[in-house]
Structure formats: C-alpha cells, structure tokens
Write a protein that holds these residues in place. Structure first.
Motif, PDB file in Angstrom:
ATOM      1  N   ALA A   1     -23.307-108.431  94.073  1.00  0.00           N
ATOM      2  CA  ALA A   1     -23.873-107.509  93.087  1.00  0.00           C
ATOM      3  C   ALA A   1     -23.416-106.071  93.322  1.00  0.00           C
ATOM      4  O   ALA A   1     -23.188-105.319  92.388  1.00  0.00           O
ATOM      5  CB  ALA A   1     -25.389-107.587  93.116  1.00  0.00           C
ATOM      6  N   ALA A   2     -23.261-105.684  94.589  1.00  0.00           N
ATOM      7  CA  ALA A   2     -22.993-104.281  94.896  1.00  0.00           C
ATOM      8  C   ALA A   2     -21.501-103.967  94.939  1.00  0.00           C
ATOM      9  O   ALA A   2     -21.072-102.915  94.486  1.00  0.00           O
ATOM     10  CB  ALA A   2     -23.633-103.907  96.222  1.00  0.00           C
TER      11      ALA A   2
ATOM     12  N   MET B   1     -27.945-109.018  90.728  1.00  0.00           N
ATOM     13  CA  MET B   1     -29.375-108.781  90.913  1.00  0.00           C
ATOM     14  C   MET B   1     -30.027-108.456  89.584  1.00  0.00           C
ATOM     15  O   MET B   1     -31.223-108.427  89.456  1.00  0.00           O
ATOM     16  CB  MET B   1     -29.534-107.607  91.885  1.00  0.00           C
ATOM     17  N   GLY B   2     -29.226-108.205  88.595  1.00  0.00           N
ATOM     18  CA  GLY B   2     -29.779-108.091  87.249  1.00  0.00           C
ATOM     19  C   GLY B   2     -30.674-106.898  87.073  1.00  0.00           C
ATOM     20  O   GLY B   2     -30.354-105.797  87.511  1.00  0.00           O
TER      21      GLY B   2
ATOM     22  N   TRP C   1     -25.933-110.295  97.732  1.00  0.00           N
ATOM     23  CA  TRP C   1     -26.065-108.842  97.552  1.00  0.00           C
ATOM     24  C   TRP C   1     -24.684-108.193  97.419  1.00  0.00           C
ATOM     25  O   TRP C   1     -24.440-107.363  96.538  1.00  0.00           O
ATOM     26  CB  TRP C   1     -26.844-108.256  98.727  1.00  0.00           C
TER      27      TRP C   1
ATOM     28  N   LEU D   1     -32.320 -93.133 100.179  1.00  0.00           N
ATOM     29  CA  LEU D   1     -31.402 -94.241 100.375  1.00  0.00           C
ATOM     30  C   LEU D   1     -30.138 -94.040  99.548  1.00  0.00           C
ATOM     31  O   LEU D   1     -30.187 -93.618  98.402  1.00  0.00           O
ATOM     32  CB  LEU D   1     -32.112 -95.497  99.881  1.00  0.00           C
TER      33      LEU D   1
ATOM     34  N   PRO E   1     -27.018 -95.158  97.161  1.00  0.00           N
ATOM     35  CA  PRO E   1     -27.134 -96.099  96.041  1.00  0.00           C
ATOM     36  C   PRO E   1     -26.853 -97.557  96.393  1.00  0.00           C
ATOM     37  O   PRO E   1     -27.529 -98.453  95.881  1.00  0.00           O
ATOM     38  CB  PRO E   1     -26.089 -95.580  95.049  1.00  0.00           C
ATOM     39  N   ALA E   2     -25.881 -97.819  97.278  1.00  0.00           N
ATOM     40  CA  ALA E   2     -25.539 -99.210  97.586  1.00  0.00           C
ATOM     41  C   ALA E   2     -26.720 -99.959  98.195  1.00  0.00           C
ATOM     42  O   ALA E   2     -26.821-101.174  98.090  1.00  0.00           O
ATOM     43  CB  ALA E   2     -24.345 -99.260  98.523  1.00  0.00           C
ATOM     44  N   LEU E   3     -27.615 -99.223  98.867  1.00  0.00           N
ATOM     45  CA  LEU E   3     -28.733 -99.877  99.544  1.00  0.00           C
ATOM     46  C   LEU E   3     -29.962-100.002  98.657  1.00  0.00           C
ATOM     47  O   LEU E   3     -30.934-100.644  99.032  1.00  0.00           O
ATOM     48  CB  LEU E   3     -29.112 -99.103 100.813  1.00  0.00           C
ATOM     49  N   GLN E   4     -29.902 -99.366  97.472  1.00  0.00           N
ATOM     50  CA  GLN E   4     -31.085 -99.394  96.612  1.00  0.00           C
ATOM     51  C   GLN E   4     -31.168-100.720  95.877  1.00  0.00           C
ATOM     52  O   GLN E   4     -30.944-100.805  94.689  1.00  0.00           O
ATOM     53  CB  GLN E   4     -31.024 -98.256  95.603  1.00  0.00           C
ATOM     54  N   SER E   5     -31.491-101.739  96.615  1.00  0.00           N
ATOM     55  CA  SER E   5     -31.580-103.059  96.000  1.00  0.00           C
ATOM     56  C   SER E   5     -32.737-103.807  96.625  1.00  0.00           C
ATOM     57  O   SER E   5     -33.013-103.660  97.812  1.00  0.00           O
ATOM     58  CB  SER E   5     -30.280-103.814  96.239  1.00  0.00           C
TER      59      SER E   5
END
Lengths: 350, 597
Positions: free
Chosen positions: A279-280, A1-2, A276, A188, A190-194
């Motif tokens: 990225a996670a 996700m950069g 996702w 939220l 951290p894993a969901l903060q996208s």
C-alpha cells in the motif's frame, strides 16, 4: 489499505511528552533497583539451595508416610540431574522456603512496571497514536511488554530463575532507549500513518519479546547442559545456582514451544509488513534491507523448528540456532534501522 | 510444521510402544539414510565387482533424490539460504538503486567488478541464490508429496493397535471399576462414547490373547494436514511471485499539476515489463493531477522535525477509459489509487517553476513548467532548462536552483529556509551555443553538459547571475547582449507516480494466508493416541476386580498430554461412579507409584 483513516496526530502534546520521558527515566531507575535485588537473590542462592534441599528431604519423608487417597502429589524431581530444584513443569513448590530477596525484587519490579505503564500511556496520548512510531518508543514499549509478560507468567510458573536476566535486559533496553535513541514526541511521517502500524509493529514487538525469552533460555540451556555433562562425569558443581534453573532438556522443550508461537507471529508480521509495503511503496516485497533481514530471521527460525526433527541437531545445536536467530533480531532492529539506508530507517535518530 | 515434517507414519505404527518417541521422532531421515547407505554400498560394490550390474544412471538419480529429500539436506539448504541473503543487504542492489551500484563499481574498480561478475549486486536473482531456493523447494516437494500419500492412507486406517503394555507410554494408569459396574461390552461402549465426544477417531477391539477388550483412538490428523498445507502454500507463494513478475509491469511518470497521463507505453518516463508482458494488458485509464498539497509540521520544539512533511495529498481526476465518465479521487502515501487492475502510487514530489523564454527576436522559444529536482528537506531544487528552438538558431540553456523560501547570508549567497513557497526565487546561470541535441543522441533532461557552451550569466561574471522572483519587478530578466529574456511566471508542484500491475499479487496473498493457517494448525493442534483396555485385576480384591487401563501417546510436540490424561480420568470417574484410581504414571512426576501400597 483503502479508505481506512490515517493515524497519528499532526500536532503533538509536548508537555505530556516531557512528563512521559521523566517517568521513563524513573521506571528505568526502579528496574535497576530490581536488577540489584535479583542479583542479590542469586548470590544468596547457595543458602537458598541448602534450605530448599532440606525442605525437599522433609517433604519426601512426609510423602512416604502416606498420601490421602485419590490425591496424587507430584514430587519435584529431575530426570537428568539429582537435586535440581526446579522441576520440568516449572510449577511452584508450595513447600519450598520463601525466597525473600526474590519476593522483594518482584515487588519492586511491579512498581517499575506500574510507572512504566503510565509513561507508555502518556507518551501515546502525547503523540496521539500507538506508542511505537520510532526506536525510542519501540524499545520502551518493548521493554514494558517483556517485563509485564514476565510478571504475568510468574503467576502461573516459577520462572524466578529468569528474574535477573529479564530485569537486566529491561534495564539495558531502557538505557538504550533513554540515552541512545532519546527522541522527543514528534508527529508521524506520512509513510507510517497507516493502521498497519498498530498491528504490524505490535506483532513484531511481541514476537521479538518472545525471541528474547527463548534467547535467555537457550543461553541457560547451554550452561546447564555443560554443567550436567561435568556432573555426569563426576565433576564438581561449580555453578550451584544453576540448580535453581530447570534441566537442559526441559529448557529446550519450553523454548521450542515459545519459539513455535513466536515463529507464527513473526510469519504474520512479515506478511502484514508485505501488505503494508504494497500500500505504501507499491510493492509487497522488494528486498529492502529490513525485508532481507526479516527474511533471514524467518529462515533461521524455520531451520530451528526443523532442527528438532533432525537427528543430531537437537540439544546444543538448536540452542545455538536460537541464539544466532536472536542476534539477527537484534541486528535487524538496531543496525538495520540506524546504519543502512532503506525504507525502514525510522529510527528518528538524526 | 517442523517437528512433524519428516516424521511420517512410523514403521510399525501399530505397535506404539516400540520406541515411538513422543516428540519429533525422526524415523524418516534414518530410514531414507539407510536407503541411501544401501545405494552407496551398491555403488561401491559395482565398482569392485564387474559381474554385478552398476548402479546406473537411474540408480544415481535415485540416490541423489534420496539425499536431496532428507531432513538434513533441507536444514542445510535453509541455513545456506539465510547466509546467501546477507550480501543482499551489505551491497547495493541493482533492483533498488542501480545508481549506487554504478558508484560502488566506480569507487572500487577491482572488487566492484569481481563482485559484479559473482552477481553480488543482483543477489536475489543470482544463479547461486536461485539454485539454493530451487533446490530447497525441490527438496520440500520431494519430502511433502510422499508424506501426503502416507498421511492420506493413515487417515483412512483405523487407530493404531492396542499395545500389550501401557507402562512405557508417557501417560498411563489404571482405574478400578466398582463391583456394580456394567458388563464389559457396556463399559467399552461407554468408553467409545467418551472418546468420540472428545473428537477422537475410535475403534473398539475384542479381547484376544493376553490383551483384554480395548478401545483404540486417535485425534489431531489435521496437524499433519496443516503441515502439508503450509509447505504446499510456500510452493504456491513462490509460483505466484514468479507468475506475477512474468506477466506484470511497473513504470514511472512525472505529473505536473494540470497534466494528464493515459496508460499507454509512450506515456511512461520509465517502464519495466515482465518477460511475458503483453501491451494489451495496459488498462486504458487516464489520470489527471489537479492539485498536489503538502502539509508540513509547524510545531516548534519537535527535535528537528519542524518543517518536515506530515501529509501529502494528490487530487486527481480519473477516467477508466477514454469514453468513461470522470471521477475525482485522492492519492496519499498509504492510499494508492486502484484502477482496473493497476495501482497508482505516490513516490515523489517537487516544484516545477513555470518559465517563459523569449529569443533575441522576442519570440517565445519555451513556455511551460520545468521539473526541478529537490536536493534536501528545504526543497532547494536543481533546475535545468534546455531551449533548442530559437529563431536565431543559437541555442540557450539555464541551470541553477529554485529556492522556495529564499533568504540571504551576509555574503549575499542565497539559501532556502523552508520547504513551503513563501518567497520563491530562481537563481540561475545561463549559457548559449550548441546543446548537442541535434544529432539525436538521447540526453538526460536533468543534466546539462556545459563543456561546449559559452557562459552568459554567472555569479562570478561581471553581469552576475540571474535572480528571478515573484514580484512585478523581479520576475523577468533580459539576457545580456540582447540574447532574449527569461521570466518566472509561477510555481506548480509535480508528483512522481509509479504504476504497477502484478496479476500474481492476490494469489501470493491467498497462499500466504493459507501458509499461516497451515502453520498454526501444524504447531498447535495436538496429535494424540489413547487406548483403553479392560483387565482383570491381578491383585484380586474384594471389589469387582476389573480395571480400565489407559495409555496416552503424543505424536509430535504436545505439552498438554498430561492435562488430557487428567481430563480423561475425571470424565471416566463421572461416567462410572465409584471408579478408583489405582495407578498413575506421568512424565511429569517421572515416578510411578501405586497408591494402595
């Protein structure tokens, strides 16, 4: 996700969150009233059916007398069963008598959706992000979309026959959310903060909402097809209210189209989920429980779409496939989130 | 995709009025089934009659192939695949949590072993799961390849022959031309133009026999191309996944603040290469962890979420190669470090207390950070320290907990109240004796086997346990019997990183995008046939007496066919002023009616 920014406030607004929860409860209650009104409308339907029949007869004799040149009027008639009161296009019959109960039910439902919308928005503001970070939010937002889609669709098509189903479903979802998965607004993990949360989950909500609609249609299709068989054999019509529902074939056709769209959305949901996950968690696909069940759902609905081109698999069998597929959607959403340990245990239920 | 898969150009496609079902006509399965039946009959005949040559090896192969590529088989395999995936979610899988598999087999010795033999702990690499999806993909290829050829041919053929009668088509009708309408040739030319402008492939036909001059048109060839693209892309996804797994690698490593990592095989704590992995593909980059910080939720009344992490940030220094310049980067949970084809992910973290152990002679036997494994959300962490290199030869060992924020219960037992390091203490037991490291057997550094060791410190012993804090007085402890000392010099954090390289990843993504594109095209681009035909009006009115008859046919799902018919009618009325509609048949009204009656 950069380098896209993380989403979600690290500090939440608890006062606004409580207000939102109150509004959710209120919306749930108004939906319950709408459900009662839809049910009453259905109970009164035998009367409605008679009125409709009379008006149709009158309409028909009018049509026989003469039609203005060029204007081709469509007559509402069902190819499979005579006297079906919703035709295959599911267009409104302007000449049909008003269904008072249904009208009030729609009005109440609009009120509920309005309250619900405010509740969803306040929740979103309180959490500082999109309102689908845990099961409570997923369900309340999902219920809102189901109800809103139904109301918008009513503008174009006469799908009032689904009113009691939709209202019932929304009430169940709201009760499950507010009683079963009640979760105050929280920051939220951290894993969901996208930013993927916004698109991946919203697509999942929309696809699930569409699968819900087709599930209801598949159930109606099975009932209708049984009833049609009984009627064709000269049996007695034990379910006269089913005359307000389109024929089994047109339900199947409509459900197929919606499922085709939902399948595309589900495919995109799964692919974006993989992007996702890459990225996670460092892998795009790892057969996590959620991934397994998303795959099962994808394969089942792929089977459903193929069934239509397979002799012997149309009709009731494809309806059953749709129902099994939906059961997996529900399982994937509830049991997988709560019972199975996995990356997707975001229920927020402790 | 589905409705048109296995629905190739129908036999006798030119004569569309012959039972061309508007939606999902499944001519192919029945065709192939017939072929299969024929083959089966031949096989039976061969058994009964010696004179007839047997079906033979190739005949059998052919028969099996025909069976495999039918739609029914494909559908069966699809549903079977869904069912076969279920155990992958019910039983622990080795690929995800090998320790849970071991535990499961320990707890259920009989069924655990039976399930293990049946590969239920490796469902997605099992022989049976692989067999299903490989058969499915063979079936898919066997179905899609002939269709590609068919569609290629169909897309070069002119539109289907004009049917003699239109009234069996789902949409048809007749429009009467006014007296002053142009000549037949001119009308046909204009009809061609109308259809072309609506992106139909068009062919004009001269009158022959009872059929008047006509125009045949078809559009939406891309529907089938999309369908084929979707299925080929699925094959592409499968192949890319396999190739990526073969040539890629993944590995794990723990990095303590201040520590560096160079991407070489020896630097990994754990490494799992693909079976075609080549160590030369390890990019020579290095990563140093400068600082790792966690932000915790410090807001009360958030439903037990107080003190849960809301952000992890690792500040690292990266070098692409030993000679390259250094640059600083951050790694976050949703923001991996991408360096030279490899990706570095944050997968775990914890505390590493810095410890110094001196032996009985006062010499430093150990000095450095020790990785402690967090046991719960308060980061109460299990720590094991083995000290084999003492000058006296008597080895030392320590085992116990790191408590980041230490508080004490009334009974004197300590616990950690918060994950942040507000009052860190080490609560340790100590041992001495032979650690068993000298015979070369590899040991788990996080587990201490105390069976052959003598206890030195323990809460239950009179000397008590070791409690080390971060104050001047409490940070060093002298071991009993003059065996040495241990001191707690500071606290660092560490991260678990995972390094991946998957050369198939970009291809998987590309094919996935192509699959969605193909799927959308195959489901939403309608394929339609339209015919216009000029006819002399039999009823012979005072007007021109010529009509344009039209007929529409959908191939596959097409809810907008009636709308297309209406749109065409409207355009024709504009194109030929004075045109009157005399007949309209639509599936929607299900009734045919002549308006002039």
């Amino acid at each position: 996700m950069g380098i896209l920014p993380a989403i979600g406030a690290k500090e939440v607004n608890l006062e606004l969150g409580s207000l939102s929860e109150l509004l959710m409860l209120l919306a749930a209650m108004v939906y319950a009233v709408a459900l009662i009104l839809w049910a009453l409308d259905l109970v009164r339907s035998s009367r409605t059916v008679r009125e409709l029949e009379a008006s149709l007869k009158a309409e028909e004799s009018k049509q026989l007398v003469g039609v203005g040149s060029g204007a081709v009027r469509t007559r509402h008639e069902n190819a499979e069963v005579d006297g079906q009161l919703v035709d295959d296009t599911m267009a409104y019959d302007r000449s049909a008598p008003r269904r008072g109960g249904a009208r009030v039910a729609i009005a109440v439902m609009i009120l509920a959706v309005a309250v619900h919308l405010v509740a969803v928005i306040t929740r979103s503001i309180a959490a500082g992000r999109v309102p689908w970070g845990n099961m409570y939010e997923f369900m309340t937002t999902g219920a809102f979309i189901v109800a809103a889609v139904f109301l918008v669709a009513l503008i174009f098509k006469d799908i009032r026959f689904m009113g009691v189903f939709v209202a019932g479903l929304v009430v169940v979802m709201m009760c499950a959310a507010t009683m079963g998965f009640a979760t105050p607004v929280q920051p939220l993990q951290p894993a969901l903060q996208s930013p993927w949360l916004i698109i991946h989950v919203s697509l999942a909500v929309i696809a699930s909402a569409l699968f819900t609609l087709t599930f209801a249609m598949a159930v109606l299709q099975l009932i209708q097809s049984r009833r049609q068989k009984v009627l064709a054999a000269g049996g007695e019509d034990k379910l006269p209210w089913m005359r307000l529902v389109p024929s089994a074939t047109s339900l199947e056709n409509a459900a197929y189209r919606i499922n085709a769209l939902a399948f595309v959305l589900w495919t995109i949901t799964v692919i974006l989920g993989a992007v996702w996950a890459e990225a996670a968690w460092g892998r795009y696909w790892g057969w996590d429980v959620k991934e397994v069940w998303s795959f099962i759902i994808w394969v089942l609905y792929a089977g459903y779409l193929h069934a239509r081109a397979t002799r012997g698999w149309t009709g009731n069998r494809s309806a059953w496939l749709s129902i099994v597929g939906y059961a997996c959607v529900i399982f994937n959403f509830t049991a997988v989130n709560i019972i199975f340990p996995g990356y997707h245990s975001y229920a927020g239920v402790s | 995709m589905a409705d048109s898969l296995k629905d190739p150009e129908l036999p006798g496609a030119g004569d569309a009025t012959e039972g061309d079902a508007p939606a999902g006509g499944s001519a192919a399965p029945s065709g192939t089934k017939k072929a299969a039946k024929r083959a089966a009959k031949a096989a039976k005949a061969a058994k009964n009659d010696v004179a007839v040559p047997a079906l033979g090896f190739w005949g059998m192969i052919r028969w099996a192939w025909t069976q495999l590529t039918t739609m029914k088989t494909a559908l069966f395999l699809l549903l079977l695949l869904a069912v076969a995936a279920v155990p992958g979610s019910l039983f622990p899988q080795r690929s995800q949590s090998p320790e849970k598999v071991v535990q499961y087999i320990k707890d259920n010795p009989f069924w655990g072993n039976v399930l293990d033999k049946a590969q239920f702990f490796d469902v997605f690499t099992s022989a049976w799961f692989s067999a299903i999806y490989l058969l499915l993909f063979i079936s898919l290829v066997g179905c899609v390849m002939p269709r590609t050829k068919q569609h290629w041919q169909a897309s070069r053929r002119p539109p289907a022959r004009t049917p003699a009668r239109f009234n069996r088509l789902p949409e048809s009708g007749a429009l009467e031309l006014p007296v002053d309408a142009p000549s037949d040739e001119e009308v046909i030319k204009r009809l061609e133009k109308v259809l072309k402008s609506r992106r139909y492939r068009v062919q004009a036909r001269e009158a022959h026999g009872r059929v008047g001059a006509s125009v045949g048109a078809e559009r939406g060839y891309s529907r089938e191309w999309g369908n084929l693209l979707f299925h080929y892309s699925l094959v592409g996804v499968l192949v890319s996944v396999a190739v990526g797994g073969m040539f890629g690698y993944s590995g794990q490593r723990i990095l303590i603040e201040g520590e560096g990592f160079t991407n070489t095989l020896v630097a990994y704590d754990q490494f799992s290469p693909g079976n075609r992995f080549n160590a030369e593909t390890l990019a020579p980059f290095s990563v140093q962890l400068n600082k790792f910080s966690i932000e915790f939720n410090r807001q009360e009344r958030t439903d037990g979420k107080y003190g849960t992490p809301v952000d992890y940030t690792a500040d690292v220094t990266v070098k692409d190669s030993p000679d390259a310049g250094a640059r600083t980067e951050t790694i976050k949970v949703n923001h991996p470090l991408r360096v030279d084809g490899a990706d570095v992910y944050l997968v775990g973290n914890g505390y590493a207390p810095v410890i110094t152990v001196k032996d009985s002679e006062g010499k430093v036997a150990f000095q450095g950070p020790v990785v402690a494994v967090p046991q719960n959300g308060t980061y109460m962490s299990l720590m094991v320290l083995k000290v084999p290199d003492t000058s006296t030869g008597e080895q030392l060992a320590f085992q116990g907990f790191l408590l980041p924020t230490t508080l004490y219960n009334a009974d004197g037992s300590a616990y950690s109240a918060d994950p942040d390091s507000n009052n860190p203490t080490l609560q340790l037991n100590s041992f001495y004796g032979d650690l068993g490291l000298d015979d070369g057997t590899p040991q788990n550094v996080y587990v201490l086997d105390t069976s052959k060791l003598k206890e030195l410190n323990n809460r239950k012993l009179d000397v008590g346990g070791i409690v080390l804090g971060n104050t001047e007085k409490s940070h060093t402890y002298e071991l009993p019997d003059g065996k040495g000392s241990i001191s707690f010099d500071g606290l660092k954090r560490y991260v678990g990183i995972e390094i991946h390289r998957d050369p198939g990843k970009a291809w998987v993504g590309t094919f996935a995008v192509l699959a969605v594109l193909g799927l959308a095209i195959s489901l939403f681009v309608p394929r339609r046939r339209v015919w216009f035909k000029l006819a002399d009006n039999a009823s012979g009115t005072e007007r021109g007496g010529r009509t344009i008859e039209y007929g529409l046919l959908a191939r596959g799902e097409d809810p907008r066919l009636a709308a297309e018919a209406k749109a065409l009618r409207d355009i024709l009325k504009k194109e030929f002023p004075g045109l009157t509609q005399v007949e309209v048949t639509s599936t929607i009204t299900t009734t045919q009616r002549t308006l002039r009656d």
